[in-house]
Design a protein around this motif. Structure first.
Motif, PDB file in Angstrom:
ATOM      1  N   PRO A 148       2.279  -5.283  -7.699  1.00 30.07           N
ATOM      2  CA  PRO A 148       0.878  -4.890  -7.516  1.00 30.07           C
ATOM      3  C   PRO A 148       0.731  -4.081  -6.224  1.00 30.07           C
ATOM      4  O   PRO A 148       1.234  -4.486  -5.169  1.00 30.07           O
ATOM      5  CB  PRO A 148       0.141  -6.231  -7.414  1.00 30.07           C
ATOM      6  N   TYR A 149       0.066  -2.946  -6.311  1.00 28.84           N
ATOM      7  CA  TYR A 149      -0.080  -2.097  -5.131  1.00 28.84           C
ATOM      8  C   TYR A 149      -1.420  -1.376  -5.159  1.00 28.84           C
ATOM      9  O   TYR A 149      -2.064  -1.251  -6.194  1.00 28.84           O
ATOM     10  CB  TYR A 149       1.062  -1.073  -5.066  1.00 28.84           C
ATOM     11  N   ARG A 150      -1.828  -0.931  -3.984  1.00 31.35           N
ATOM     12  CA  ARG A 150      -2.980  -0.042  -3.885  1.00 31.35           C
ATOM     13  C   ARG A 150      -2.489   1.302  -3.377  1.00 31.35           C
ATOM     14  O   ARG A 150      -1.429   1.405  -2.767  1.00 31.35           O
ATOM     15  CB  ARG A 150      -4.055  -0.617  -2.965  1.00 31.35           C
ATOM     16  N   GLU A 151      -3.270   2.346  -3.639  1.00 26.99           N
ATOM     17  CA  GLU A 151      -2.894   3.682  -3.218  1.00 26.99           C
ATOM     18  C   GLU A 151      -3.875   4.228  -2.194  1.00 26.99           C
ATOM     19  O   GLU A 151      -5.081   3.997  -2.298  1.00 26.99           O
ATOM     20  CB  GLU A 151      -2.874   4.647  -4.412  1.00 26.99           C
ATOM     21  N   THR A 152      -3.355   4.953  -1.233  1.00 23.87           N
ATOM     22  CA  THR A 152      -4.172   5.777  -0.341  1.00 23.87           C
ATOM     23  C   THR A 152      -3.611   7.185  -0.430  1.00 23.87           C
ATOM     24  O   THR A 152      -2.429   7.405  -0.137  1.00 23.87           O
ATOM     25  CB  THR A 152      -4.112   5.269   1.111  1.00 23.87           C
ATOM     26  N   LEU A 153      -4.435   8.118  -0.881  1.00 21.04           N
ATOM     27  CA  LEU A 153      -3.977   9.480  -1.112  1.00 21.04           C
ATOM     28  C   LEU A 153      -4.148  10.313   0.156  1.00 21.04           C
ATOM     29  O   LEU A 153      -5.207  10.288   0.795  1.00 21.04           O
ATOM     30  CB  LEU A 153      -4.750  10.105  -2.269  1.00 21.04           C
ATOM     31  N   THR A 206       0.864  -1.177   0.000  1.00 20.49           N
ATOM     32  CA  THR A 206       0.000   0.000   0.000  1.00 20.49           C
ATOM     33  C   THR A 206       0.900   1.226   0.000  1.00 20.49           C
ATOM     34  O   THR A 206       1.777   1.364   0.860  1.00 20.49           O
ATOM     35  CB  THR A 206      -0.924   0.054   1.228  1.00 20.49           C
ATOM     36  N   LEU A 207       0.702   2.098  -0.982  1.00 18.00           N
ATOM     37  CA  LEU A 207       1.472   3.333  -1.087  1.00 18.00           C
ATOM     38  C   LEU A 207       0.622   4.497  -0.602  1.00 18.00           C
ATOM     39  O   LEU A 207      -0.462   4.747  -1.116  1.00 18.00           O
ATOM     40  CB  LEU A 207       1.890   3.573  -2.545  1.00 18.00           C
TER      41      LEU A 207
END
Length: 500
Positions: free
Chosen positions: A131-136, A106-107
């Motif tokens: 593979p990654y997910r983003e949290t802004l 998670t980035l």
């Protein structure tokens, strides 16, 4: 005299400003998962011979021409129908499988996509194809849960899904079964890059701190960054004499020459080392900004007499992991340059004559680049046919997911930034225009209809909305450079046809 502005100071101001000026939040209002490439050909769309939306079957090689012959009865699909069309495309396209990969990281990065330290990590994840997910994270209003778990309160931060990685390796037969490890939270960009190398040994290694040449390259870049920020932002430091400012420019040029010399050590490769490495990842966010802004703000061509630096930029422009989503573009940097100068380059007595001239130059450059939006994106030579096809889908999804915010922004009668741009008067006209553009991007036929959302459209107002959205679109904040190039082209071409 030393500059009293630190690198982190300017980075933080940069990101805060980006959330409030060129400002946007229009494409980022809703988040969508990263999308895969869909390779459907682009064919001719007809709306009962009333409208002809001519697109190429090969986006990179043939002109995409939005030729509106008669628009009074044109009615694009609803947003729900457009969403369903995208969902159907995903179900029918094998390349959509990559979108469903289990994220291993998670980035946490800045909302605007401009933080250079976040860009380093973002770029590394793309190179490694992790593979990654983003949290802004909004740097202007950081959530308490984030500051509670991150002592520095700064981005980037990465959560490594150690348990998922272990399970994957066990299933692949690479590791024996063992207790699931705890997930690991890491901050500071260089520490994150090293952790990615360590936790994903099967991906390209980036950091070589035991290599003397690597560390020499980092030293060269660190000196350049330090002298560069001192020189580029010295107009705000009113304690500096003209002689001290000239010395700062000289030091910046000397360190540019040192970088030029280092890049020339590997004649067989345009990169810092024999192949792309962490040095390129560390350097490119800062060098990209200077590439597009120094000639505007400091009247200096940093490329002149530096062929190795030019070759390095050309190589980065062709490196898909960077250009597809992480890099900014020339227009976006030009559009914000004047605002940076107004904020950072103005002392208590207002801007100097030098700063005023730089502001005027930056604004004229942005206007010149806007006039080129109607040139086909393939003409730039930057984007492959495949990247442009991916970009069409990415742009369409962004419009679908954020159309309400985009309509609100392009009809805002009291904008806080880019006040020189016209704004549309009626949200109905803007919404109609956005649905047409989305349908064009997705190659959907449009037919005449009695739908009230398509009645009594003011084409002049819709044209203004299209121009405004094209001008407000910001890279990489809103989407990748190929997607932005395609979308600006379609918006600007449609705006011209409506005006005619």
């Amino acid at each position: 005299m030393k500059s009293f502005y630190s690198l982190h100071f300017f980075v933080l101001l940069n990101n805060v400003i980006q959330g409030r000026i060129h400002g946007f939040a229009i494409f980022g209002a809703k988040k969508s998962k990263p999308t895969s490439a869909f390779t459907k050909d682009v064919n001719t769309c007809n709306a009962e011979n009333e409208v002809r939306l001519r697109m190429s079957s090969s986006v990179a090689s043939e002109e995409i021409n939005t030729n509106i012959r008669k628009v009074k009865d044109l009615c694009p699909p609803s947003w729900d129908d457009l969403t369903s069309h995208v969902d159907e495309m995903k179900e029918n396209d094998e390349s959509a499988v990559n979108e469903n990969l289990t994220p291993l990281v998670t980035l946490y990065r800045d909302t605007n996509g401009w933080c250079p330290f976040c860009e380093r990590v973002w770029f590394a994840l793309k190179i490694k194809n992790i593979p990654y997910r983003e949290t802004l994270i909004s740097l202007y209003d950081k959530p308490k849960w984030f500051t509670d778990i991150v002592p520095t309160g700064l981005v980037p931060v990465v959560l490594i899904h150690s348990d998922t990685i272990q399970k994957s390796r066990e299933e692949d037969g690479k590791d024996e079964r063992k207790a699931n490890p705890a997930r690991t939270l890491i901050w500071e960009s260089l520490d994150i890059l090293k952790a990615l190398d360590e936790n994903f040994p099967d991906t390209p290694k980036l950091i070589y701190e035991d290599d003397e040449n690597y560390m020499k390259g980092r030293e060269v870049m660190n000196k350049l960054t330090s002298t560069g920020f001192a020189f580029i932002y010295n107009s705000r430091n009113e304690t500096l004499t003209m002689g001290e400012k000239k010395m700062q420019k000289l030091q910046f040029e000397e360190n540019l020459d040192a970088l030029e010399k280092f890049l020339g050590l590997h004649n067989e490769s345009p990169f810092f080392l024999n192949e792309i490495s962490g040095l390129d990842v560390e350097a490119v966010p800062t060098l990209e900004r200077w590439r597009y802004q120094v000639h505007l703000t400091k009247n200096m061509d940093m490329m002149e007499g530096r062929p190795n630096l030019q070759k390095w930029f050309e190589a980065m422009d062709k490196y898909e992991a960077y250009i597809e989503r992480v890099s900014g573009d020339e227009y976006s940097w030009a559009a914000v340059a004047s605002t940076f100068l107004k904020v950072f380059g103005t002392g208590k007595d207002g801007p100097s004559e030098e700063t005023k001239d730089a502001i005027d130059k930056a604004e004229m450059e942005a206007e010149k680049l806007r006039s080129k939006f109607e040139q086909h994106p393939s003409d730039s030579g930057l984007f492959s046919e495949d990247l442009l096809k991916k970009g069409r889908l990415e742009a369409a999804i962004k419009l679908i997911n954020n159309h309400e915010a985009i309509v609100k922004d392009c009809t805002n009668a009291d904008p806080k930034s880019q006040q020189d741009l016209g704004r549309a008067a009626d949200s109905k006209n803007a919404d109609w225009m956005l649905r047409i553009i989305t349908a064009v991007l997705l190659n959907i036929d449009m037919n005449s209809s009695d739908d009230d959302t398509c009645a009594d459209i003011n084409f002049g107002d819709a044209s203004v909305a299209a121009k405004t959205v094209a001008s407000r679109l910001c890279v990489p904040r809103d989407m990748g450079a190929p997607a932005a190039a395609v979308l600006r082209y379609e918006l600007s071409s449609f705006a011209s046809e409506l005006r005619n």
